[in-house]
Motif scaffolding. Structure first.
Motif, PDB file in Angstrom:
ATOM      1  N   VAL A  28       0.858  -1.185   0.000  1.00 47.30           N
ATOM      2  CA  VAL A  28       0.000   0.000   0.000  1.00 47.30           C
ATOM      3  C   VAL A  28       0.895   1.237   0.000  1.00 47.30           C
ATOM      4  O   VAL A  28       1.816   1.349   0.808  1.00 47.30           O
ATOM      5  CB  VAL A  28      -0.941  -0.007   1.225  1.00 47.30           C
ATOM      6  N   ASP A  29       0.619   2.173  -0.898  1.00 47.25           N
ATOM      7  CA  ASP A  29       1.480   3.354  -1.028  1.00 47.25           C
ATOM      8  C   ASP A  29       1.292   4.313   0.153  1.00 47.25           C
ATOM      9  O   ASP A  29       0.283   4.281   0.843  1.00 47.25           O
ATOM     10  CB  ASP A  29       1.235   4.071  -2.357  1.00 47.25           C
ATOM     11  N   ASP A  30       2.292   5.168   0.365  1.00 44.48           N
ATOM     12  CA  ASP A  30       2.306   6.078   1.509  1.00 44.48           C
ATOM     13  C   ASP A  30       1.115   7.031   1.528  1.00 44.48           C
ATOM     14  O   ASP A  30       0.634   7.397   2.598  1.00 44.48           O
ATOM     15  CB  ASP A  30       3.609   6.877   1.540  1.00 44.48           C
ATOM     16  N   ALA A  31       0.642   7.427   0.367  1.00 38.99           N
ATOM     17  CA  ALA A  31      -0.492   8.352   0.311  1.00 38.99           C
ATOM     18  C   ALA A  31      -1.790   7.675   0.758  1.00 38.99           C
ATOM     19  O   ALA A  31      -2.681   8.330   1.302  1.00 38.99           O
ATOM     20  CB  ALA A  31      -0.655   8.906  -1.102  1.00 38.99           C
ATOM     21  N   THR A  32      -1.904   6.377   0.561  1.00 37.68           N
ATOM     22  CA  THR A  32      -3.131   5.641   0.883  1.00 37.68           C
ATOM     23  C   THR A  32      -3.154   5.133   2.322  1.00 37.68           C
ATOM     24  O   THR A  32      -4.223   4.949   2.897  1.00 37.68           O
ATOM     25  CB  THR A  32      -3.298   4.463  -0.101  1.00 37.68           C
ATOM     26  N   LYS A  33      -1.987   4.920   2.916  1.00 40.47           N
ATOM     27  CA  LYS A  33      -1.910   4.333   4.268  1.00 40.47           C
ATOM     28  C   LYS A  33      -2.747   5.081   5.307  1.00 40.47           C
ATOM     29  O   LYS A  33      -3.488   4.446   6.064  1.00 40.47           O
ATOM     30  CB  LYS A  33      -0.462   4.245   4.729  1.00 40.47           C
ATOM     31  N   PRO A  34      -2.647   6.430   5.400  1.00 38.01           N
ATOM     32  CA  PRO A  34      -3.441   7.117   6.432  1.00 38.01           C
ATOM     33  C   PRO A  34      -4.942   6.854   6.293  1.00 38.01           C
ATOM     34  O   PRO A  34      -5.639   6.680   7.305  1.00 38.01           O
ATOM     35  CB  PRO A  34      -3.119   8.597   6.213  1.00 38.01           C
ATOM     36  N   LYS A  35      -5.424   6.796   5.089  1.00 37.54           N
ATOM     37  CA  LYS A  35      -6.845   6.517   4.860  1.00 37.54           C
ATOM     38  C   LYS A  35      -7.190   5.110   5.352  1.00 37.54           C
ATOM     39  O   LYS A  35      -8.216   4.905   6.009  1.00 37.54           O
ATOM     40  CB  LYS A  35      -7.167   6.658   3.369  1.00 37.54           C
ATOM     41  N   CYS A  36      -6.333   4.138   5.056  1.00 32.95           N
ATOM     42  CA  CYS A  36      -6.558   2.757   5.508  1.00 32.95           C
ATOM     43  C   CYS A  36      -6.568   2.675   7.030  1.00 32.95           C
ATOM     44  O   CYS A  36      -7.372   1.948   7.613  1.00 32.95           O
ATOM     45  CB  CYS A  36      -5.482   1.830   4.956  1.00 32.95           C
ATOM     46  N   LEU A  37      -5.692   3.417   7.667  1.00 29.28           N
ATOM     47  CA  LEU A  37      -5.594   3.386   9.121  1.00 29.28           C
ATOM     48  C   LEU A  37      -6.795   4.039   9.801  1.00 29.28           C
ATOM     49  O   LEU A  37      -7.130   3.691  10.942  1.00 29.28           O
ATOM     50  CB  LEU A  37      -4.298   4.067   9.578  1.00 29.28           C
ATOM     51  N   ARG A  38      -7.463   4.956   9.117  1.00 24.79           N
ATOM     52  CA  ARG A  38      -8.643   5.636   9.676  1.00 24.79           C
ATOM     53  C   ARG A  38      -9.937   4.872   9.455  1.00 24.79           C
ATOM     54  O   ARG A  38     -10.924   5.121  10.151  1.00 24.79           O
ATOM     55  CB  ARG A  38      -8.787   7.031   9.076  1.00 24.79           C
ATOM     56  N   LYS A  39      -9.967   3.985   8.494  1.00 27.25           N
ATOM     57  CA  LYS A  39     -11.209   3.263   8.165  1.00 27.25           C
ATOM     58  C   LYS A  39     -11.699   2.449   9.354  1.00 27.25           C
ATOM     59  O   LYS A  39     -10.910   1.890  10.106  1.00 27.25           O
ATOM     60  CB  LYS A  39     -10.989   2.321   6.981  1.00 27.25           C
ATOM     61  N   ARG A  40     -12.998   2.380   9.483  1.00 25.59           N
ATOM     62  CA  ARG A  40     -13.632   1.583  10.525  1.00 25.59           C
ATOM     63  C   ARG A  40     -14.631   0.630   9.861  1.00 25.59           C
ATOM     64  O   ARG A  40     -15.839   0.827   9.917  1.00 25.59           O
ATOM     65  CB  ARG A  40     -14.334   2.464  11.557  1.00 25.59           C
ATOM     66  N   PRO A  41     -14.119  -0.427   9.225  1.00 23.56           N
ATOM     67  CA  PRO A  41     -15.014  -1.342   8.523  1.00 23.56           C
ATOM     68  C   PRO A  41     -15.886  -2.153   9.480  1.00 23.56           C
ATOM     69  O   PRO A  41     -15.610  -2.225  10.688  1.00 23.56           O
ATOM     70  CB  PRO A  41     -14.049  -2.261   7.775  1.00 23.56           C
ATOM     71  N   THR A  42     -16.902  -2.758   8.921  1.00 22.98           N
ATOM     72  CA  THR A  42     -17.753  -3.672   9.678  1.00 22.98           C
ATOM     73  C   THR A  42     -17.610  -5.069   9.091  1.00 22.98           C
ATOM     74  O   THR A  42     -17.179  -5.238   7.944  1.00 22.98           O
ATOM     75  CB  THR A  42     -19.235  -3.248   9.619  1.00 22.98           C
ATOM     76  N   ALA A  43     -17.967  -6.045   9.891  1.00 24.51           N
ATOM     77  CA  ALA A  43     -17.963  -7.435   9.451  1.00 24.51           C
ATOM     78  C   ALA A  43     -19.291  -8.051   9.848  1.00 24.51           C
ATOM     79  O   ALA A  43     -19.760  -7.872  10.973  1.00 24.51           O
ATOM     80  CB  ALA A  43     -16.812  -8.202  10.096  1.00 24.51           C
ATOM     81  N   GLN A  44     -19.892  -8.748   8.913  1.00 25.54           N
ATOM     82  CA  GLN A  44     -21.125  -9.488   9.171  1.00 25.54           C
ATOM     83  C   GLN A  44     -20.799 -10.954   8.946  1.00 25.54           C
ATOM     84  O   GLN A  44     -20.335 -11.325   7.865  1.00 25.54           O
ATOM     85  CB  GLN A  44     -22.238  -9.025   8.216  1.00 25.54           C
TER      86      GLN A  44
END
Length: 137
Positions: A28-44
């Motif tokens: 994952v590129d450096d520009a995308t990492k912060p967005k990935c770290l902020r995501k709060r996905p759900t699991a069903q």
């Protein structure tokens, strides 16, 4: 296979540990990492006997797959969108997926377990591991 019934339900990401190291291994590129770290996905998670349907939903994508314990299935990596042949089993009170073969920059191992009423998902890529901790919704 009581662990499967314990995993059934709706879950929301509460926190993660060492996730950035896994993102690096996934390429994952450096520009995308912060967005990935902020995501709060759900699991069903839905369970019927030895069949498990997992649906992970994030702000940008939804990944859904069905597995049967002891059988092979294909996991789509939500970051790289690579399709990874996996085998699912229950081991030591965990739902575990292991890659059938090593694919560069992709998930080698995934486990789901219940610890203190939280679902803990462990991911391993190229030797880097992280824990993603979910609370029941």
């Amino acid at each position: 296979m009581a662990v499967l019934q314990e995993l059934a339900g709706a879950w929301e990401l509460e926190s993660h540990q060492n996730f950035e190291a896994v993102l690096v291994e996934l390429g994952v590129d450096d520009a995308t990492k912060p967005k990935c770290l902020r995501k709060r996905p759900t699991a069903q998670i839905e369970v019927e006997g030895t069949s498990v349907n997992l649906k992970h939903t994030g702000p940008d994508s939804t990944v859904e797959y069905q597995i049967r314990i002891g059988q092979d299935f294909e996991l789509t990596d939500p970051h790289s969108m690579k399709v990874i042949p996996m085998t699912a089993n229950v081991e030591d009170d965990k739902l575990v997926y292991r890659a059938k073969e090593k694919i560069a920059d992709s998930v080698d191992y995934v486990s789901y377990e219940i610890i203190e009423e939280k679902m803990v998902c462990t991911l391993t890529v190229n030797g880097a591991s992280c824990k993603r901790i979910f609370r029941r919704m």
